[in-house]
Every structure is written in structure tokens, then in C-alpha cells.
Design a protein around this motif. Structure first.
Motif, PDB file in Angstrom:
ATOM      1  N   LEU A 230     -50.049  40.086  64.588  1.00 43.54           N
ATOM      2  CA  LEU A 230     -48.820  40.472  63.899  1.00 43.54           C
ATOM      3  C   LEU A 230     -49.005  41.819  63.207  1.00 43.54           C
ATOM      4  O   LEU A 230     -48.128  42.690  63.269  1.00 43.54           O
ATOM      5  N   PHE A 231     -50.149  41.995  62.548  1.00 37.77           N
ATOM      6  CA  PHE A 231     -50.447  43.259  61.870  1.00 37.77           C
ATOM      7  C   PHE A 231     -50.448  44.417  62.866  1.00 37.77           C
ATOM      8  O   PHE A 231     -49.839  45.468  62.616  1.00 37.77           O
ATOM      9  N   ALA A 232     -51.108  44.235  63.998  1.00 37.36           N
ATOM     10  CA  ALA A 232     -51.205  45.303  64.996  1.00 37.36           C
ATOM     11  C   ALA A 232     -49.831  45.679  65.541  1.00 37.36           C
ATOM     12  O   ALA A 232     -49.513  46.865  65.689  1.00 37.36           O
ATOM     13  N   ASN A 233     -49.002  44.687  65.822  1.00 36.73           N
ATOM     14  CA  ASN A 233     -47.679  44.982  66.381  1.00 36.73           C
ATOM     15  C   ASN A 233     -46.774  45.674  65.372  1.00 36.73           C
ATOM     16  O   ASN A 233     -46.036  46.603  65.728  1.00 36.73           O
ATOM     17  N   LEU A 234     -46.809  45.237  64.125  1.00 32.70           N
ATOM     18  CA  LEU A 234     -45.992  45.895  63.108  1.00 32.70           C
ATOM     19  C   LEU A 234     -46.493  47.304  62.833  1.00 32.70           C
ATOM     20  O   LEU A 234     -45.704  48.215  62.575  1.00 32.70           O
ATOM     21  N   LEU A 235     -47.804  47.492  62.908  1.00 31.66           N
ATOM     22  CA  LEU A 235     -48.380  48.830  62.745  1.00 31.66           C
ATOM     23  C   LEU A 235     -47.919  49.754  63.867  1.00 31.66           C
ATOM     24  O   LEU A 235     -47.500  50.900  63.617  1.00 31.66           O
ATOM     25  N   LEU A 236     -47.962  49.272  65.103  1.00 33.17           N
ATOM     26  CA  LEU A 236     -47.523  50.081  66.242  1.00 33.17           C
ATOM     27  C   LEU A 236     -46.053  50.456  66.123  1.00 33.17           C
ATOM     28  O   LEU A 236     -45.660  51.593  66.403  1.00 33.17           O
ATOM     29  N   MET A 237     -45.233  49.505  65.686  1.00 34.63           N
ATOM     30  CA  MET A 237     -43.806  49.797  65.532  1.00 34.63           C
ATOM     31  C   MET A 237     -43.586  50.841  64.439  1.00 34.63           C
ATOM     32  O   MET A 237     -42.758  51.748  64.589  1.00 34.63           O
ATOM     33  N   GLY A 238     -44.321  50.723  63.339  1.00 38.24           N
ATOM     34  CA  GLY A 238     -44.210  51.720  62.275  1.00 38.24           C
ATOM     35  C   GLY A 238     -44.615  53.098  62.744  1.00 38.24           C
ATOM     36  O   GLY A 238     -43.969  54.100  62.416  1.00 38.24           O
ATOM     37  N   TRP A 239     -45.702  53.167  63.532  1.00 39.22           N
ATOM     38  CA  TRP A 239     -46.116  54.458  64.088  1.00 39.22           C
ATOM     39  C   TRP A 239     -45.013  55.063  64.956  1.00 39.22           C
ATOM     40  O   TRP A 239     -44.718  56.256  64.846  1.00 39.22           O
ATOM     41  N   ALA A 240     -44.438  54.241  65.821  1.00 34.99           N
ATOM     42  CA  ALA A 240     -43.397  54.738  66.736  1.00 34.99           C
ATOM     43  C   ALA A 240     -42.189  55.247  65.968  1.00 34.99           C
ATOM     44  O   ALA A 240     -41.642  56.319  66.275  1.00 34.99           O
ATOM     45  N   MET A 241     -41.773  54.503  64.951  1.00 29.36           N
ATOM     46  CA  MET A 241     -40.610  54.922  64.165  1.00 29.36           C
ATOM     47  C   MET A 241     -40.911  56.207  63.402  1.00 29.36           C
ATOM     48  O   MET A 241     -40.059  57.104  63.308  1.00 29.36           O
ATOM     49  N   GLY A 242     -42.122  56.306  62.851  1.00 25.22           N
ATOM     50  CA  GLY A 242     -42.483  57.524  62.128  1.00 25.22           C
ATOM     51  C   GLY A 242     -42.509  58.741  63.032  1.00 25.22           C
ATOM     52  O   GLY A 242     -42.031  59.826  62.659  1.00 25.22           O
ATOM     53  N   LEU A 243     -43.033  58.571  64.225  1.00 24.66           N
ATOM     54  CA  LEU A 243     -43.096  59.682  65.178  1.00 24.66           C
ATOM     55  C   LEU A 243     -41.698  60.103  65.612  1.00 24.66           C
ATOM     56  O   LEU A 243     -41.408  61.299  65.758  1.00 24.66           O
TER      57      LEU A 243
END
Length: 263
Positions: free
Chosen positions: A143-156
Motif C-alpha cells: 500500500l505504501f509503495a503504490n501510494l508513493l508511486l501515485m504521489g510521484w506521478a501527480m507531482g511530476l
């Protein structure tokens, strides 16, 4: 990719944070206030309504995991905005720094701060509400990894939009994550949403993560497809966000928009 460059960028950003005591409000204060306020509100609601005891567990878990997504997105975006506000953006991109090294440093800073927030909120949840975050088991890492990836994508994606539309788009650094929150089903199941909105929710990785979280708390296990779907959607989001960032950055270079940020 030069890891010395990435390390230098991380040190630069860490130095900026250490020299600005108000930045601690973003990293520590607001996540803790979210946890404390909504946790005590839930305790009160349980007392006056005789609600299910798992309600507070749902809420505390949701607050902690939501802050992972929020922090990852904010750090990526804020690292870029720091260079914009200090008129340093042009210097960054005329230096021998590749765009992927810049993005890589932002991603790693997002990982570091998200991990700090996870650890800190986990400790406070255990102290104030007797909630053990580790009860989510090994699924917590997924769950942590997936939410982290989504946050990265949104930030980019936000960085790309700022490069394209200029300073007026800076508001997206705080608005975009708020737009996504209602369809992420953070504090309620997807089934609560209208039918047409449910279809949109299932297209977001966060909705699968929070549905999976509630499954773990309720049954002790999670449907693996939630993790698989979340990862697949995150990969798609990262590809789209990466393409948008690269396209808008190239356009800003060709049109001389980067020079305007240094004025």
C-alpha cells in the motif's frame, strides 16, 4: 544517471528545509494535527452513537496512508517550486544536470519524507489510540509503495503543467491532490459514491489502496487484485506524467520560458 548529482540535489533541498523552520509545519505539524483532530472526533462519534469500534481503526489507517500520498506529491512539487521562487530554476537546467536526475532526486526526497511521516504517525497512533499500524502486515509495504508511486506521478504532472502554463498553475500543487481525494475513497468505501463516480474511482490507484486497507482491517487479508490494479494504474500514470513533463520542459526550453522564471 549520475548518483553524485542526485545526492547533491538532495543535500541542497535538505539544507533548504533545515534552514527554514516553517517547513517543519508541512513535514510534522499538519500530519499530526490531522491524526489527532480526526482521531478524537471519531472517538467522540463512537461514544454518542455506539458505532462499531473498527470505525476508528478505519479512520486512523486512512489518515496515515493518505498522508503518504499527499507528502510524496507535495515534496516533488515543492522541490521544483523552491527553485522557481528563488529564481534558481534556470541555473539548475543550464548546469550539467539531466532532467531525469532532477526528477530522481525529487522522488527520493518524497520517499524519505513519506517514510518519516509514516513512522511518526504510526508512533502517535499507537500512543494516543492504541492502534498498531503494523497490524496491516506485509500488505502495508504494498500500500505504501503504490501510494508513493501515485504521489510521484501527480507531482511530476503538476511540474509539467507549471512549466506549460506558468505561475498561475502553481495552485495545482495543493489543488490536484484535493481534487483526487473524493474519488480515492479515503474515508468511505467506493460503493458510497454515485454509480458514475464509482467508475472514475476505480481508475485511480488510491481507491484500490484504501479499499484494500479496509479489507485487511475487516477480514485480515486483501484481494491481491487491488494491489495489482493499483500498480498497473500507477505505471500508466507515471508514463503519462513523465511524457507530459518531458514534453512541457522541452517546450519551455525552446520558447525561453525558463528564462522568465529567473527574471
Amino acid at each position: 544517471m549520475n548518483w553524485r548529482v542526485i545526492r547533491a540535489l538532495i543535500v541542497k533541498y535538505a539544507y533548504i528545509c533545515s534552514r527554514n523552520s516553517f517547513r517543519a509545519l508541512d513535514v510534522f505539524f499538519w500530519p499530526l494535527m490531522d491524526l489527532l483532530v480526526w482521531g478524537f472526533v471519531t472517538i467522540y462519534m463512537l461514544k454518542v452513537s455506539n458505532g462499531a469500534p473498527t470505525l476508528i481503526t478505519f479512520l486512523i489507517s486512512a489518515i496515515i496512508l493518505w498522508n503518504i500520498l499527499y507528502r510524496a506529491q507535495q515534496v516533488v512539487t515543492t522541490m521544483f517550486l523552491d527553485d522557481v521562487w528563488s529564481r534558481n530554476l534556470l541555473n539548475i537546467f543550464v548546469a550539467p544536470i539531466r532532467s531525469r536526475e532532477y526528477v530522481g532526486a525529487a522522488f527520493l526526497m518524497g520517499l524519505i519524507q513519506s517514510t518519516i511521516v509514516l513512522f511518526l504517525l504510526g508512533l502517535f497512533a499507537a500512543f494516543f489510540y492504541k492502534f498498531n499500524l503494523l497490524s496491516l502486515g506485509l500488505s502495508l509495504g504494498a500500500l505504501f509503495a503504490n501510494l508513493l508511486l501515485m504521489g510521484w506521478a501527480m507531482g511530476l504532472l503538476v511540474i509539467g503543467l507549471i512549466l506549460r502554463f506558468g505561475p498561475p498553475a502553481e495552485a495545482l500543487a495543493w489543488a490536484l491532490v484535493g481534487i483526487v481525494q473524493p474519488v480515492s475513497a479515503v474515508f468511505y468505501p467506493v460503493s458510497v459514491l454515485p454509480q458514475w463516480l464509482q467508475a472514475i474511482a476505480w481508475c485511480t490507484p488510491s481507491a484500490h489502496c484504501f479499499e484494500g486497507m479496509r479489507q485487511i482491517i475487516s477480514t485480515g487479508q486483501v484481494d491481491p487484485m487491488h494491489i495489482v490494479y493499483a500498480f498497473f494504474l500507477n505505471v500508466m500514470m507515471l508514463i503519462v506524467a513523465g511524457f507530459a513533463f518531458s514534453y512541457f520542459l522541452d517546450g519551455a526550453r525552446r520558447k525561453g520560458f525558463l528564462a522568465k522564471y529567473a527574471a
